[in-house]
Enzyme design. Structure first.
Site, PDB file in Angstrom:
ATOM      1  CG  HIS A 217      26.996   2.530  24.735  1.00 36.76           C
ATOM      2  ND1 HIS A 217      26.356   1.470  25.559  1.00 36.76           N
ATOM      3  CD2 HIS A 217      25.990   2.356  23.399  1.00 36.76           C
ATOM      4  CE1 HIS A 217      25.593   1.208  24.469  1.00 36.76           C
ATOM      5  NE2 HIS A 217      25.746   1.280  23.446  1.00 36.76           N
ATOM      6  CG  HIS A 397      20.793  16.563  25.033  1.00 34.98           C
ATOM      7  ND1 HIS A 397      19.877  15.672  24.818  1.00 34.98           N
ATOM      8  CD2 HIS A 397      19.947  17.667  24.825  1.00 34.98           C
ATOM      9  CE1 HIS A 397      18.575  16.393  24.807  1.00 34.98           C
ATOM     10  NE2 HIS A 397      18.730  18.156  24.461  1.00 34.98           N
ATOM     11  N   GLY A 398      23.016  17.946  22.649  1.00 31.30           N
ATOM     12  CA  GLY A 398      22.834  19.338  21.801  1.00 31.30           C
ATOM     13  C   GLY A 398      23.137  18.939  20.499  1.00 31.30           C
ATOM     14  CB  ILE A 399      25.574  16.462  18.380  1.00 26.93           C
ATOM     15  CG1 ILE A 399      27.101  17.108  18.676  1.00 26.93           C
ATOM     16  CG2 ILE A 399      26.000  15.713  17.019  1.00 26.93           C
ATOM     17  CD1 ILE A 399      28.122  16.118  19.246  1.00 26.93           C
ATOM     18  N   GLY A 400      23.084  15.460  18.837  1.00 25.84           N
ATOM     19  CA  GLY A 400      22.078  14.268  19.234  1.00 25.84           C
ATOM     20  C   GLY A 400      20.145  14.907  18.580  1.00 25.84           C
ATOM     21  CB  THR A 440      17.182   8.819  25.392  1.00 24.07           C
ATOM     22  OG1 THR A 440      17.794   7.447  25.683  1.00 24.07           O
ATOM     23  CG2 THR A 440      16.090   8.644  26.316  1.00 24.07           C
ATOM     24  CB  SER A 441      17.623  13.451  22.607  1.00 25.91           C
ATOM     25  OG  SER A 441      18.223  13.443  22.153  1.00 25.91           O
ATOM     26  N   GLY A 482       9.446   4.906  27.819  1.00 27.31           N
ATOM     27  CA  GLY A 482      10.407   5.550  28.459  1.00 27.31           C
ATOM     28  C   GLY A 482      10.797   4.773  29.647  1.00 27.31           C
TER      29      GLY A 482
END
Length: 577
Positions: A217, A397-400, A440-441, A482
């Site tokens: 990844h 993380h921000g984009i997701g 995950t988020s 999780g």
């Protein structure tokens, strides 16, 4: 880099559509991925595989006779959402249930686990199996924590044979587990890869150097060494794998896979394999049906991995069995089964409007206001969240979060427009968040919103006790599925204190608005304190030294969101006050 792109946001869907158009005799499109062009026979367990896009032939290219019955595909390098997995599994399933199999990554484990619970709740037998073949991602005494890379294929092959033989779901699972126990992989990278539409690669390797133990990844290797010759690299790969010969692997017969990750061409792989085969044979091993080529890629990453599959009679039968898929054909096998038609593929995706009380419909507007607040806050903070995540993660993380929140808001608006109750609004928002964000988020926020919505329901007004109960249930579900615990440096480190404080305050009779604000303050303090922790879960755990001194992005974003929501609660029904 990826040269042929329209809108990067449409890349995955357009890629899947084109893949199906090119292979319509073997596969059919369903929401979330693809399934075989023929129905799964009654009495046969369906093997559904999956993971992020960007790894072709994995995962769609491995769907067909003799291999998988379906594949769920998420965004690039992101787990498919639980909804996507559920959709594919529903389309593939027969009366004997479904085995879900995937690489051992946090997002995949979470999303496939959520899908498993949903399928079981509908009476469809289901089990999950995570592949753990990558020896560089964890010590031998913690093999269950390792990642799944190219060795996925051996496990998929074993599960497919057991299913085709009419084995029960538990027997298919056990045989897949046996194959996983006998599979070891080791990889290296010479350069990183660039996601569609991005201008820079996820990581770089200095000229003349090589990353050892990279992930598929875009994860960097665990160390860098000078670039070796092909023969020296072959020696390194073989030596490391022979040192990890599985216990009980008495037979000298091994299946071998030399996998190119995207930019190393076949001729180069053959040069490398020449030495690999010489070394393995010199070690007294018999090489069975070697595979040399691209089996699990990572866009244009320059790198290779070697997999050894230590065989016994049953595993050798699985390894050499015929298979016919778009990307993997061995031995030739006639297509079997009844052809699918369009009606067969039309899963139940039509959104109905469940009955709801007038009070609940009234409170639905308050739920929409909450989602609007979340989306606005994330949009404003997405860039900073990405920078924080880039310190020890992959910076997405921000984009997701932004992608998920936008999808949640659209779904919540549609639900309100259709006259849905408060609980359904939250559940639709959660499903959309998980489905679009992936990873995950996305799974965690989707699961959290769905859990709270299910607890609130559509019958009664939204009141403090049921909100607190829903948050507790959401937290418990995230801990269970999780696998994280307090202190692992994840979102849970700020979510659990929030949940506990909210429940405590509401039980003491504190009005919801005030209770929520106090809980949000506790969450923020706990999120800030994660800066002192070393990550024990997720991709950041392999770069824990970089994470020390910086708060966890998931914990920070959770605290940030619940703090923003505190200002919006006045839009709820008066009973919630």
């Amino acid at each position: 880099m990826t040269y042929l792109v329209n809108n990067p946001a449409d890349f995955v869907d357009e890629s899947i559509d084109g893949f199906v158009a090119a292979n319509s005799n073997l596969v059919r499109r369903v929401p979330g991925g693809v399934v075989r062009a023929t129905r799964t026979p009654p009495g046969q367990v369906a093997v559904v595989i999956g993971g992020g896009s960007g790894h072709y032939p994995a995962f769609a290219g491995l769907v067909g006779q003799g291999l998988a019955h379906g594949a769920a595909m998420g965004n690039v390098f992101a787990s498919p959402s639980a909804q996507q997995i559920y959709s594919v599994a529903k389309a593939a399933a027969s009366d004997s249930g479904v085995l879900l199999s995937f690489g051992n990554y946090a997002g995949d484990v979470l999303n496939f686990g959520i899908a498993e619970e949903r399928l079981k709740a509908e009476g469809i037998p289901c089990r999950c199996f995570a592949v753990t073949d990558d020896i560089c991602s964890g010590p031998a005494d913690k093999a269950s924590e390792r990642r799944g890379i190219a060795g996925d294929l051996t496990v998929f092959r074993a599960a497919a044979l057991a299913a085709a033989e009419g084995k029960s779901l538990d027997e298919v699972y056990e045989f897949a587990s046996h194959a996983n126990d006998r599979t070891r992989s080791f990889g290296v990278a010479f350069s990183g890869c660039t996601l569609p539409g991005a201008s820079q690669p996820l990581f770089t390797v200095p000229k003349g150097r090589m990353g050892v133990g990279m992930g598929i990844h875009g994860e960097q290797g665990i160390e860098e060494v000078d670039m070796p010759s092909a023969s020296d690299l072959a020696d390194m790969l073989v030596d490391r794998l022979l040192d990890e010969r599985p216990d009980g692997a008495a037979s000298p017969r091994v299946g071998v896979m030399l996998n190119g990750l995207g930019s190393v061409k076949y001729e180069e792989l053959f040069v490398l394999y020449k030495r690999v085969s010489e070394r393995l044979e010199a070690a007294g091993l018999t090489l069975v049906q070697p595979e040399v080529g691209e089996l699990v890629t990572s866009f244009e990453m320059a790198g290779v991995s070697l997999t050894l599959f230590w065989l016994d009679d049953a595993l050798e039968q699985a390894w050499t069995a015929p298979a016919t898929t778009p990307a993997y054909c061995r031995g030739g096998v006639a297509l079997e089964g009844e052809p699918r038609d369009d009606a067969d593929l039309a899963a139940a995706h039509e959104e109905e409007t469940p009955d709801a009380s007038e009070d609940s419909k009234s409170d639905a507007a308050g739920m929409l206001a909450v989602i609007e607040t979340i989306q606005a806050k994330i949009e404003a903070e997405a860039e900073d969240l990405g920078k924080l995540d880039a310190i020890s993660g992959d910076g997405d993380h921000g984009i997701g979060m932004d992608t998920g929140a936008r999808a949640a808001l659209s779904a919540a608006r549609r639900a309100v427009e259709k006259g849905c109750g408060a609980g359904t609004v939250l559940m639709r928002a959660g499903d959309a968040w998980a489905n679009e964000a992936g990873g995950t988020s996305g799974a965690l926020w989707g699961l959290g919103l769905r859990s709270v919505g299910a607890c609130i329901g559509d019958e009664n007004s939204v009141a403090a006790p049921v909100v607190a109960e829903g948050v507790v249930e959401a937290t418990d579900a995230i801990m269970r599925l999780g696998g994280a615990e307090i202190g692992d440096k994840t979102m849970l480190d700020s979510m659990k204190p929030f949940s506990d404080k909210l429940a405590e305050e509401v039980k003491a009779g504190t009005p919801l608005r005030q209770a929520w604000r106090r809980a949000a303050e506790a969450s923020q303090q706990a999120a800030d304190a994660t800066a002192n922790l070393a990550p024990k879960k997720g991709r950041a755990k392999n770069h824990s030294d970089k994470s020390i001194g910086h708060a966890d992005p998931g914990a920070i974003s959770f605290a940030m969101i619940v703090s923003a929501v505190a200002d919006t609660l006045e839009s709820l029904h008066e009973d919630a006050a």
